[in-house]
Design a protein around this motif. Structure first.
Motif, PDB file in Angstrom:
ATOM      1  N   SER A 197    -113.259  -3.326  10.427  1.00 23.99           N
ATOM      2  CA  SER A 197    -111.600  -3.923   9.596  1.00 23.99           C
ATOM      3  C   SER A 197    -111.447  -5.842  10.247  1.00 23.99           C
ATOM      4  O   SER A 197    -111.545  -5.916  11.414  1.00 23.99           O
ATOM      5  CB  SER A 197    -110.719  -3.289   9.535  1.00 23.99           C
ATOM      6  OG  SER A 197    -110.933  -1.725   9.075  1.00 23.99           O
ATOM      7  N   LEU A 198    -111.061  -6.454   9.261  1.00 25.58           N
ATOM      8  CA  LEU A 198    -110.856  -7.725   9.961  1.00 25.58           C
ATOM      9  C   LEU A 198    -108.922  -7.540   9.028  1.00 25.58           C
ATOM     10  O   LEU A 198    -109.247  -7.605   7.891  1.00 25.58           O
ATOM     11  CB  LEU A 198    -111.440  -8.971   9.262  1.00 25.58           C
ATOM     12  CG  LEU A 198    -112.740  -9.121   9.960  1.00 25.58           C
ATOM     13  CD1 LEU A 198    -114.093  -8.206   9.670  1.00 25.58           C
ATOM     14  CD2 LEU A 198    -112.634 -10.434   9.415  1.00 25.58           C
ATOM     15  N   LEU A 199    -108.362  -8.322  10.373  1.00 26.23           N
ATOM     16  CA  LEU A 199    -106.701  -8.739   9.366  1.00 26.23           C
ATOM     17  C   LEU A 199    -106.005  -9.569   9.109  1.00 26.23           C
ATOM     18  O   LEU A 199    -106.872 -11.406   9.822  1.00 26.23           O
ATOM     19  CB  LEU A 199    -105.414  -8.238  10.930  1.00 26.23           C
ATOM     20  CG  LEU A 199    -104.023  -7.807  10.317  1.00 26.23           C
ATOM     21  CD1 LEU A 199    -104.450  -6.887   9.445  1.00 26.23           C
ATOM     22  CD2 LEU A 199    -103.638  -7.797  12.109  1.00 26.23           C
ATOM     23  N   PRO A 200    -105.940  -9.946   7.473  1.00 23.41           N
ATOM     24  CA  PRO A 200    -105.807 -11.275   7.763  1.00 23.41           C
ATOM     25  C   PRO A 200    -104.423 -12.079   9.128  1.00 23.41           C
ATOM     26  O   PRO A 200    -103.674 -11.541   9.886  1.00 23.41           O
ATOM     27  CB  PRO A 200    -105.091 -11.412   6.813  1.00 23.41           C
ATOM     28  CG  PRO A 200    -105.718  -9.986   5.428  1.00 23.41           C
ATOM     29  CD  PRO A 200    -105.402  -9.233   6.922  1.00 23.41           C
ATOM     30  N   LEU A 201    -105.306 -13.219   9.380  1.00 26.95           N
ATOM     31  CA  LEU A 201    -104.378 -13.686  10.289  1.00 26.95           C
ATOM     32  C   LEU A 201    -102.854 -14.343  10.107  1.00 26.95           C
ATOM     33  O   LEU A 201    -102.266 -13.490  10.815  1.00 26.95           O
ATOM     34  CB  LEU A 201    -105.026 -15.319  10.836  1.00 26.95           C
ATOM     35  CG  LEU A 201    -106.382 -15.337  11.640  1.00 26.95           C
ATOM     36  CD1 LEU A 201    -106.953 -16.275  11.772  1.00 26.95           C
ATOM     37  CD2 LEU A 201    -106.806 -14.731  12.215  1.00 26.95           C
ATOM     38  N   GLU A 202    -102.651 -14.485   8.517  1.00 30.76           N
ATOM     39  CA  GLU A 202    -101.630 -14.658   8.475  1.00 30.76           C
ATOM     40  C   GLU A 202    -100.437 -12.971   8.439  1.00 30.76           C
ATOM     41  O   GLU A 202     -99.376 -13.152   8.786  1.00 30.76           O
ATOM     42  CB  GLU A 202    -100.888 -15.469   6.695  1.00 30.76           C
ATOM     43  CG  GLU A 202    -101.499 -13.688   5.800  1.00 30.76           C
ATOM     44  CD  GLU A 202    -103.099 -14.330   5.324  1.00 30.76           C
ATOM     45  OE1 GLU A 202    -103.741 -14.494   4.532  1.00 30.76           O
ATOM     46  OE2 GLU A 202    -103.627 -15.396   6.068  1.00 30.76           O
ATOM     47  N   VAL A 203    -101.079 -11.629   8.551  1.00 31.78           N
ATOM     48  CA  VAL A 203     -99.911 -10.374   8.280  1.00 31.78           C
ATOM     49  C   VAL A 203    -100.409 -10.610   9.737  1.00 31.78           C
ATOM     50  O   VAL A 203     -99.608 -10.011  10.607  1.00 31.78           O
ATOM     51  CB  VAL A 203    -101.460 -10.037   7.947  1.00 31.78           C
ATOM     52  CG1 VAL A 203    -101.176  -8.482   7.897  1.00 31.78           C
ATOM     53  CG2 VAL A 203    -101.525  -9.805   6.700  1.00 31.78           C
ATOM     54  N   ALA A 204    -101.372 -11.281  10.789  1.00 35.39           N
ATOM     55  CA  ALA A 204    -101.303 -10.780  12.053  1.00 35.39           C
ATOM     56  C   ALA A 204    -100.324 -11.323  12.874  1.00 35.39           C
ATOM     57  O   ALA A 204    -100.316 -10.968  14.077  1.00 35.39           O
ATOM     58  CB  ALA A 204    -102.673 -11.027  13.249  1.00 35.39           C
ATOM     59  N   SER A 205    -100.213 -12.404  12.541  1.00 34.73           N
ATOM     60  CA  SER A 205     -98.718 -13.731  12.881  1.00 34.73           C
ATOM     61  C   SER A 205     -97.772 -12.680  12.750  1.00 34.73           C
ATOM     62  O   SER A 205     -97.004 -13.103  13.615  1.00 34.73           O
ATOM     63  CB  SER A 205     -99.479 -14.822  12.659  1.00 34.73           C
ATOM     64  OG  SER A 205     -98.520 -15.931  13.407  1.00 34.73           O
ATOM     65  N   ALA A 206     -97.550 -12.431  11.133  1.00 33.12           N
ATOM     66  CA  ALA A 206     -96.357 -12.171  11.573  1.00 33.12           C
ATOM     67  C   ALA A 206     -95.769 -10.256  11.909  1.00 33.12           C
ATOM     68  O   ALA A 206     -94.773  -9.849  12.041  1.00 33.12           O
ATOM     69  CB  ALA A 206     -96.339 -11.449   9.937  1.00 33.12           C
ATOM     70  N   GLN A 207     -96.583  -9.785  12.131  1.00 33.79           N
ATOM     71  CA  GLN A 207     -96.883  -8.554  12.626  1.00 33.79           C
ATOM     72  C   GLN A 207     -96.743  -8.864  14.037  1.00 33.79           C
ATOM     73  O   GLN A 207     -96.353  -7.864  15.155  1.00 33.79           O
ATOM     74  CB  GLN A 207     -98.135  -7.734  12.912  1.00 33.79           C
ATOM     75  CG  GLN A 207     -98.105  -6.936  11.349  1.00 33.79           C
ATOM     76  CD  GLN A 207     -99.248  -6.143  11.354  1.00 33.79           C
ATOM     77  OE1 GLN A 207    -101.191  -6.302  12.447  1.00 33.79           O
ATOM     78  NE2 GLN A 207     -99.705  -5.581  10.228  1.00 33.79           N
TER      79      GLN A 207
ATOM     80  N   LEU B  87    -100.853 -11.764  16.387  1.00 33.51           N
ATOM     81  CA  LEU B  87    -101.486 -13.480  17.010  1.00 33.51           C
ATOM     82  C   LEU B  87    -100.765 -14.277  17.268  1.00 33.51           C
ATOM     83  O   LEU B  87     -99.776 -14.970  16.724  1.00 33.51           O
ATOM     84  CB  LEU B  87    -101.864 -13.620  15.987  1.00 33.51           C
ATOM     85  CG  LEU B  87    -102.282 -15.035  15.592  1.00 33.51           C
ATOM     86  CD1 LEU B  87    -103.790 -15.286  16.363  1.00 33.51           C
ATOM     87  CD2 LEU B  87    -103.123 -15.067  13.597  1.00 33.51           C
ATOM     88  N   GLU B  88    -100.916 -14.880  18.383  1.00 32.31           N
ATOM     89  CA  GLU B  88    -100.682 -16.744  18.882  1.00 32.31           C
ATOM     90  C   GLU B  88    -100.405 -17.553  18.774  1.00 32.31           C
ATOM     91  O   GLU B  88    -101.670 -16.926  19.553  1.00 32.31           O
ATOM     92  CB  GLU B  88    -100.028 -15.877  20.134  1.00 32.31           C
ATOM     93  CG  GLU B  88     -99.001 -16.880  20.380  1.00 32.31           C
ATOM     94  CD  GLU B  88     -97.726 -16.401  21.946  1.00 32.31           C
ATOM     95  OE1 GLU B  88     -97.803 -17.126  22.569  1.00 32.31           O
ATOM     96  OE2 GLU B  88     -97.616 -15.525  22.228  1.00 32.31           O
ATOM     97  N   ILE B  89    -100.681 -18.513  17.927  1.00 28.66           N
ATOM     98  CA  ILE B  89    -101.227 -19.183  18.091  1.00 28.66           C
ATOM     99  C   ILE B  89    -101.178 -20.303  19.538  1.00 28.66           C
ATOM    100  O   ILE B  89    -100.039 -20.482  19.194  1.00 28.66           O
ATOM    101  CB  ILE B  89    -100.787 -20.110  16.844  1.00 28.66           C
ATOM    102  CG1 ILE B  89    -101.164 -19.307  15.006  1.00 28.66           C
ATOM    103  CG2 ILE B  89    -102.133 -21.787  16.841  1.00 28.66           C
ATOM    104  CD1 ILE B  89    -102.858 -19.535  15.598  1.00 28.66           C
ATOM    105  N   LEU B  90    -101.629 -21.148  20.202  1.00 22.62           N
ATOM    106  CA  LEU B  90    -101.472 -21.770  21.024  1.00 22.62           C
ATOM    107  C   LEU B  90    -101.691 -23.119  20.687  1.00 22.62           C
ATOM    108  O   LEU B  90    -102.448 -24.610  20.155  1.00 22.62           O
ATOM    109  CB  LEU B  90    -102.462 -21.428  22.299  1.00 22.62           C
ATOM    110  CG  LEU B  90    -103.150 -20.296  22.742  1.00 22.62           C
ATOM    111  CD1 LEU B  90    -104.481 -20.328  23.392  1.00 22.62           C
ATOM    112  CD2 LEU B  90    -101.764 -19.584  24.037  1.00 22.62           C
ATOM    113  N   GLY B  91    -100.353 -24.262  20.513  1.00 21.70           N
ATOM    114  CA  GLY B  91    -100.308 -25.461  20.003  1.00 21.70           C
ATOM    115  C   GLY B  91     -99.999 -26.619  21.121  1.00 21.70           C
ATOM    116  O   GLY B  91    -100.861 -25.934  22.181  1.00 21.70           O
TER     117      GLY B  91
END
Length: 573
Positions: free
Chosen positions: A189-199, A202-206
C-alpha cells in the motif's frame, strides 16, 4: 517460456504502479523477447551495505517504482522489528536531481507512512550530506537518500542510513534484504502524500531545514580558521548535480567571495549533458571547471560529484597550469591541517586499508590517533563513532575515492564541508606566502613521497583462484622487495616473515595485504566469481635535498611501473 517465469511476470505487471514500466515489460512480452525477460527476472537487484544501485528499467533486476516500494516496505518492517519507537521517530528521505529520484522518494514516503511510520521528506533536491545530517538532527530511526551518486545517467539508487547517522553495516544489510524478499511477495500500500500530510505522518522539510545544515557548517568547530579568506579564489562545478546552491552559500559564509561557478554545469540535470561520466575522477570530468579557473586565474578548481558527498580539486602550478590532486593527497593535506589546528580532545582520524599509509604516519608524528578500516564510509563512520571518547573525539576520516568527513556533524563523506576546509587551508597558506604544493612538499620531505595506484587485472578464464593460490604459499618476495608481513583479512590473521602471527581486528573480507621492505605495499582483492583481481599498490620514496616534487614523483612513478609489472608477472596466468 516456462510457467514460473510467466507467473513472475504476471505478478509483477499486476503490482507495478508505473504505467511506463508496465508498457516496457509488456512490449518485451509482445515481442517474445524471452532472453531479455529472463535477464530481468533472473533474481533481484541486490540490497547491500550501500543499499540499492542499478539501471532504471522494469523488472526486479532494475531500479523502478515497484522495486523502491518493495524495498521501502522491507525496510519499514525491519525498522518496526528493531526500533520500538520507529513510528514516532520516523525516517528522513531526500533525493538528488536524476529524472526518477523525486518519484522514488515520494513512493518510499508513501509506503512508510502507510505503515504508520512518520516521514520527513525534503521539499526539493538535496545533497546527500543533508540527509545523513538529518538522521542525527531529527533523531530519526533511519534515513533514505535516493541517489546514484556519480554513476552514469541511466542509473539510480537507494542509500540507507541507520539511526546513528552512518550507512548501514552487517547484520542490518542482510536482514533488511530478507525483509525485502518477503515484501516482494505481498501487495504493498502507498498512502497519497496529501493524505499522509493531513494525518500528520508526513512532514515536508522546507528551506529552514537546509538553513540548519548551513548554520551547522558555519559553526563547525574545525571550520573556524578564517585566516584571510579573501586571498582564495576558486572555480566550482556541481557536475549537473545538487551541490551548487549550498556550496556557494557555505563558502560565502566562510568569507570566501571569489567563487566562479561553471554555469553550464550548475543546475541539476539528470542527462549530464556536458560530461561523458559525471565523476570528477574520470577523464574530462574536470575540464570545464579547470577552464573556468584559467579564465579567472583562480588558485583552485573545485568539484563536487552530483550528490555532493565527494570533493575533488585541481591546484594551479607555478606555470599557470592546473594539476588534479589525488584523493590520497587531498586526504593527507586535510588530515595534517585539521590535526595541527584541532582542540586537544579532538585528534581521532580514520582511513581505509587501500588508502595511503601517510595519514597514519602524520598522525603518529603529531600525537594523534589514526584508525584503519575496511574500504567504504560505512566502516569509517561506524569505527570512528565506536572509538571516540570524551578525551579523543573524531576529527577527520577519508578514503582515496574522494570521500572526506570533516568533524562529526555528518557521519558520512561530505563534499561541502570538505570544500570549505580545503579553501581555508589554501587561504592560510596564502597568508604565509605559501601554496598547497609547498605544504605537500613539506609533508613528503618529512615522511617520504607516497605514491598510490589502483589496477584491475583481467585474467584468463582458466586462471586458478588467485586468493587460494596466494594463501597456499605466501610469497616471500614481491618484485625485488622482501615481504615483511601478510594480512589475511578473510581470517583476521597477520603472518610475519619469521612465521609468527597476530590477530587483526577487522571485519572479515576477502583481502590480502603484503607489507614490503622499504615501506611499499601491495593489496590484492581477489574475485571468487570471475578471473579478475583488483590490486592497490603503494611506493614510498625518500625525498632528497636535491629533489623537487617533479623529480621525486618521476622516480616514484618509474618504481611503481616496474613494481606493477613484476607483481602481475608473478601471478598465475
Amino acid at each position: 517460456m516456462d510457467t514460473q517465469l510467466k507467473f513472475r511476470i504476471k505478478h509483477w505487471l499486476e503490482n507495478d504502479p508505473d504505467p511506463h514500466t508496465q508498457h516496457e515489460l509488456q512490449a518485451l512480452l509482445d515481442d517474445g523477447n524471452e532472453t531479455e525477460l529472463r535477464q530481468r527476472f533472473c533474481g533481484r537487484l541486490a540490497f547491500g551495505t550501500a543499499g540499492l544501485r542499478g539501471v532504471v528499467k522494469a523488472g526486479p533486476m532494475g531500479m523502478n517504482r515497484l522495486v523502491v516500494a518493495q524495498t521501502s516496505a522491507g525496510l519499514g518492517a525491519y525498522l518496526k522489528q528493531q526500533v520500538k519507537d520507529v513510528e514516532s521517530r520516523g525516517v528522513i528521505i531526500g533525493y538528488d536531481g536524476r529524472h526518477d529520484s523525486k518519484q522514488f522518494a515520494d513512493d518510499a514516503a508513501g509506503v512508510l507512512t502507510a505503515m504508520g511510520i512518520k516521514v520527513y521528506l525534503t521539499y526539493k533536491v538535496a545533497p546527500t550530506p543533508l540527509v545523513a545530517f538529518g538522521v542525527i538532527h531529527l533523531n530519526a530511526a533511519a534515513g533514505i537518500m535516493v541517489t546514484a551518486s556519480h554513476n552514469p545517467p541511466q542509473y539510480n539508487g537507494y542509500k540507507v542510513y541507520w539511526g546513528n547517522g552512518a550507512q548501514i553495516i552487517p547484520p542490518h544489510d542482510s536482514a533488511i534484504a530478507a525483509y525485502i524478499d518477503k515484501a516482494a511477495t505481498q501487495r504493498i500500500s502507498l498512502l497519497p502524500l496529501e493524505v499522509a500530510s493531513a494525518q500528520g505522518t508526513l512532514e515536508i522539510l522546507g528551506d529552514e531545514y537546509y538553513q540548519i545544515y548551513r548554520q551547522g557548517v558555519k559553526h563547525t568547530a574545525v571550520l573556524q580558521n578564517h585566516t584571510q579568506p579573501q586571498l582564495v579564489s576558486l572555480s566550482y562545478t556541481a557536475m549537473h548535480g545538487v551541490g551548487a546552491e549550498m556550496a556557494e552559500t557555505v563558502l560565502s559564509d566562510a568569507g570566501i567571495s571569489k567563487v566562479y561557478s561553471v554555469a553550464a554545469q550548475r543546475e541539476p540535470d539528470g542527462d549530464f549533458p556536458t560530461v561523458n561520466f559525471p565523476n570528477p575522477e574520470e577523464k574530462g570530468g574536470m575540464d570545464l571547471v579547470i577552464a573556468e579557473a584559467q579564465k579567472h586565474g583562480a588558485m583552485l578548481a573545485c568539484a563536487n560529484d552530483p550528490d555532493a558527498d565527494r570533493f575533488a580539486v585541481a591546484v594551479r602550478t607555478v606555470t599557470g597550469n592546473y594539476e588534479m590532486l589525488s584523493g590520497d593527497q587531498v586526504g593527507v593535506l586535510l588530515g595534517h591541517y585539521l590535526i595541527t589546528h584541532a582542540p586537544k580532545n579532538k585528534h581521532l582520524t580514520c582511513t581505509t586499508i587501500v588508502s595511503s599509509t601517510l595519514l597514519s604516519k602524520i598522525a603518529a608524528s603529531l600525537d594523534a590517533t589514526c584508525l584503519t578500516t575496511l574500504t567504504g564510509f560505512k566502516w569509517l563512520a561506524n569505527a570512528g563513532m565506536a572509538a571516540q571518547n570524551d578525551e579523543n573525539q573524531c576529527l577527520f576520516a577519508y578514503e582515496e575515492a574522494l570521500g572526506y568527513m570533516v568533524g562529526s556533524m555528518v557521519w558520512d563523506k561530505d563534499g561541502l564541508s570538505a570544500l570549505v576546509a580545503f579553501a581555508q587551508l589554501a587561504a592560510e597558506l596564502a597568508s604565509q606566502g605559501k601554496t598547497i604544493w609547498d605544504r605537500l612538499e613539506d609533508i613528503y620531505r618529512q615522511h617520504g613521497f607516497h605514491l598510490n595506484t589502483q589496477v584491475s587485472i583481467a585474467l584468463k578464464p582458466t586462471t586458478p583462484n588467485i586468493g587460494a593460490y596466494l594463501r597456499e604459499k605466501l610469497p616471500s618476495m614481491i618484485a625485488d622487495k622482501q615481504v615483511l608481513s601478510c594480512d589475511d583479512i578473510s581470517c583476521g590473521l597477520r603472518t610475519f616473515r619469521d612465521g609468527s602471527t597476530e590477530t587483526i581486528d577487522l571485519p572479515v573480507s576477502d583481502v590480502l595485504i603484503f607489507k614490503l621492505q622499504g615501506g611499499g605495499r601491495a593489496i590484492v582483492r581477489p574475485s571468487g566469481t570471475e578471473p579478475k583481481i583488483k590490486c592497490y599498490y603503494e611506493v614510498v620514496t625518500t625525498m632528497t635535498d636535491q629533489d623537487t616534487l617533479k623529480s621525486v614523483q618521476a622516480r616514484a612513478q618509474a618504481e611503481m611501473d616496474a613494481f606493477i609489472l613484476a607483481h602481475q608477472a608473478s601471478l598465475p596466468q
